[in-house]
Write an enzyme that holds these catalytic residues in place. Sequence first.
Site: not given
Length: 343
Positions: A60, A206, A213
Amino acid sequence: MAKVGRMKLGSQGMEVSVQGLGCMGMSAFYGPLKPEEDMIKLIHHAVHSGVTFLDTAKFYGPHTNEVLLGKALKGGIREKVELATKFGDCLVDGNMEVRGDPAYVRAACEGSLKRLQIDSIDLYYQIRIDTRVPIEITMRELKKLVEEGKIKYIGLSEASAATIRRAHAVHPITAIQLEWSLWTRDVEEEIVPTCRELGIGIVAYSPLGRGFFTSGPKMVETIANNDYRKHIPRFQGENLEHNKIMFERVNEMATKKGCTPGQLALAWVHHQGSDVCPIPGTTKIGNFDQNIGALSVKLTPEEMAELESIASAEAVKGDRYGSGDYGVYLDGFRHSTLVFLDI
């Protein structure tokens, strides 16, 4: 705000908060870089709220997310958290490659320890499986790192059931990280039962469908051009129009329940079992607080069945990764110029 409880993750003794915090978006992939000071405040807010299970990775940034966590954990915070990071990915001539050879495993661990400014990693995952190196070889090096006290528990991410079994035979696996949400349910067939048979905890990344959502189709219109979600097939064209139907049905049900669609989707993951810990990511304290609210949403068996009928296999269209993205599938890494798959 809902009280954040604790749970046993796996059967090796690790204990974490029942909901974690995915930190990836604070440093990579989701649009422009976020102010470091704001992200540190968010991490501190999470820990003070009881969300102490923090998830990062060498990839990351790369590296910058671990550096951020290292700064955030100063001043007595480190002792309050369960910190998970990952290894297994590296750049070779501009292409992403997965590695599981012993020398790389050790070097990656040493690098993460330095960036995180800690002496030991609580949970160390192999982010993807290097199909060129037998998993037993990778696991033996990880076992040495446990014996040396550099890591406490071992995890795998996006591994097949067969690989999980082979790895677990060398040294107990504490957790498997996998994508699990209302629109990604393929893990329920083989991976989840394997974990439960072996006493391995499940960490769901996720769980909000990368924000789908939470915000629905309008999310695609508001995210930055350099946000990699722009390239995910599920968020494009006819696929998005089809998937919009699922969101609308979830939203209708959430309205009846008096919660947000994101809270309902997250609650569904929580209701999968006491061995499941979702790690929704965010860069905003307000969104974090909303995610914590999912812990107060209780679902009856009938409501679970209704949600699962909404989230049937035909309800979602499009792959979960684009062909040129950080494409991840069981036992491998898919890149536009590199394929290591063993499904």
